[in-house]
Scaffold this motif. Structure first.
Motif, PDB file in Angstrom:
ATOM      1  N   HIS A 125       0.857  -1.181   0.000  1.00 11.48           N
ATOM      2  CA  HIS A 125       0.000   0.000   0.000  1.00 11.48           C
ATOM      3  C   HIS A 125       0.895   1.233   0.000  1.00 11.48           C
ATOM      4  O   HIS A 125       1.624   1.484   0.961  1.00 11.48           O
ATOM      5  CB  HIS A 125      -0.905  -0.014   1.237  1.00 11.48           C
ATOM      6  N   LEU A 126       0.837   2.035  -1.076  1.00 10.27           N
ATOM      7  CA  LEU A 126       1.703   3.198  -1.212  1.00 10.27           C
ATOM      8  C   LEU A 126       1.048   4.480  -0.736  1.00 10.27           C
ATOM      9  O   LEU A 126       1.706   5.353  -0.166  1.00 10.27           O
ATOM     10  CB  LEU A 126       2.138   3.373  -2.676  1.00 10.27           C
ATOM     11  N   ASP A 127      -0.226   4.621  -1.008  1.00  8.77           N
ATOM     12  CA  ASP A 127      -0.928   5.872  -0.725  1.00  8.77           C
ATOM     13  C   ASP A 127      -2.422   5.569  -0.703  1.00  8.77           C
ATOM     14  O   ASP A 127      -2.831   4.419  -0.844  1.00  8.77           O
ATOM     15  CB  ASP A 127      -0.593   6.918  -1.791  1.00  8.77           C
ATOM     16  N   SER A 128      -3.222   6.600  -0.575  1.00  7.99           N
ATOM     17  CA  SER A 128      -4.660   6.408  -0.560  1.00  7.99           C
ATOM     18  C   SER A 128      -5.123   5.708  -1.827  1.00  7.99           C
ATOM     19  O   SER A 128      -5.108   6.288  -2.909  1.00  7.99           O
ATOM     20  CB  SER A 128      -5.373   7.757  -0.428  1.00  7.99           C
ATOM     21  N   ARG A 129      -5.452   4.426  -1.701  1.00  7.43           N
ATOM     22  CA  ARG A 129      -5.925   3.601  -2.806  1.00  7.43           C
ATOM     23  C   ARG A 129      -4.937   3.544  -3.970  1.00  7.43           C
ATOM     24  O   ARG A 129      -5.333   3.433  -5.128  1.00  7.43           O
ATOM     25  CB  ARG A 129      -7.297   4.079  -3.283  1.00  7.43           C
ATOM     26  N   VAL A 130      -3.676   3.606  -3.674  1.00  5.50           N
ATOM     27  CA  VAL A 130      -2.618   3.358  -4.663  1.00  5.50           C
ATOM     28  C   VAL A 130      -1.778   2.199  -4.136  1.00  5.50           C
ATOM     29  O   VAL A 130      -1.285   2.252  -3.010  1.00  5.50           O
ATOM     30  CB  VAL A 130      -1.738   4.591  -4.896  1.00  5.50           C
ATOM     31  N   TYR A 131      -1.647   1.166  -4.950  1.00  2.00           N
ATOM     32  CA  TYR A 131      -0.967  -0.050  -4.531  1.00  2.00           C
ATOM     33  C   TYR A 131       0.083  -0.473  -5.551  1.00  2.00           C
ATOM     34  O   TYR A 131      -0.085  -0.251  -6.750  1.00  2.00           O
ATOM     35  CB  TYR A 131      -1.977  -1.194  -4.348  1.00  2.00           C
TER      36      TYR A 131
END
Length: 228
Positions: free
Chosen positions: A206-212
């Protein structure tokens, strides 16, 4: 601007504002494979990519579920990205992406691969460094097929011999799948997909808000090797 086919409305052209550029995108009024519209999640993903350019700069990129091709067109125009689009094995989708390339002065048009998830991938030795997608976690029934195609692309990756990775600042080694979504899906449906990836030998970050970021799991060193 509306385009008509016989007595039925079949396409609509809309202007969409992307960072520093306005694109004209032709969208289907309806398409059986849901590749008809430019979804809001695309813009959120674009903003993330613009602020994290090291993930895409210098990479050879493949987009899954390209739909209208708007994301790929923007990335090529803004970053001169080497990007290939893919979507269902469907002639209308391919033609519409080519149309949107020409409408926005992306010529020659972007290379496109017709591929329905789960089917044999048309390229036996994929060499895309980065795979991207936006808003593709819509149909739970397709998760198994999507994971099958994704696993092939990540595990059968053949790097280009001439690629120099010394300037890679994205903390990305080997191929990776970078995805984002904003469309509303069923509760815990995302977990079904992510758990399926883990079971298929992929790591989910999980990199960021809803970015994977999803990558192939690295083999664990043996106990003996870890003591050397």
């Amino acid at each position: 601007m509306l385009l008509w086919s016989g007595n039925q409305e079949s396409f609509v052209e809309r202007k969409h504002q992307f960072p520093s550029v306005e694109l004209i995108i032709r969208e289907f009024s309806f398409h059986q494979f849901n590749a008809n519209l430019l979804w809001p999640g695309t813009f959120a993903f674009v903003d993330w990519l613009v602020h994290h350019r090291s993930w895409i700069e210098g990479k050879r990129v493949l987009e899954l579920g390209s739909g209208t091709g708007a994301l790929a067109v923007f990335l090529q125009k803004s970053f001169q990205l080497d990007i290939t689009t893919t979507d269902y094995d469907d002639a209308e989708i391919e033609e519409n992406i080519a149309y949107n390339c020409r409408m926005n002065d992306v010529t020659p048009v972007l290379p496109h691969i017709r591929h329905s998830w789960g089917d044999k991938f048309p390229v036996s030795h994929p060499n895309w460094d980065l795979i991207i997608a936006s808003d593709i976690l819509l149909y739970v029934k397709q998760y198994t097929n999507l994971i099958k195609s994704l696993s092939f692309l990540l595990k059968c990756y053949k790097p280009r011999a001439q690629m120099d990775r010394n300037d890679d600042k994205s903390d990305m080694t080997g191929p990776a799948f970078l995805m984002s979504w904003r469309r509303r899906i069923g509760k815990d449906d995302d977990l079904l997909f992510f758990n399926g990836c883990e079971e298929a030998g992929l790591n989910v970050h999980h990199l960021d808000s809803r970015v994977y970021c999803i990558k192939q799991k690295r083999p664990q060193p043996s106990e003996a090797g870890s003591n050397i």
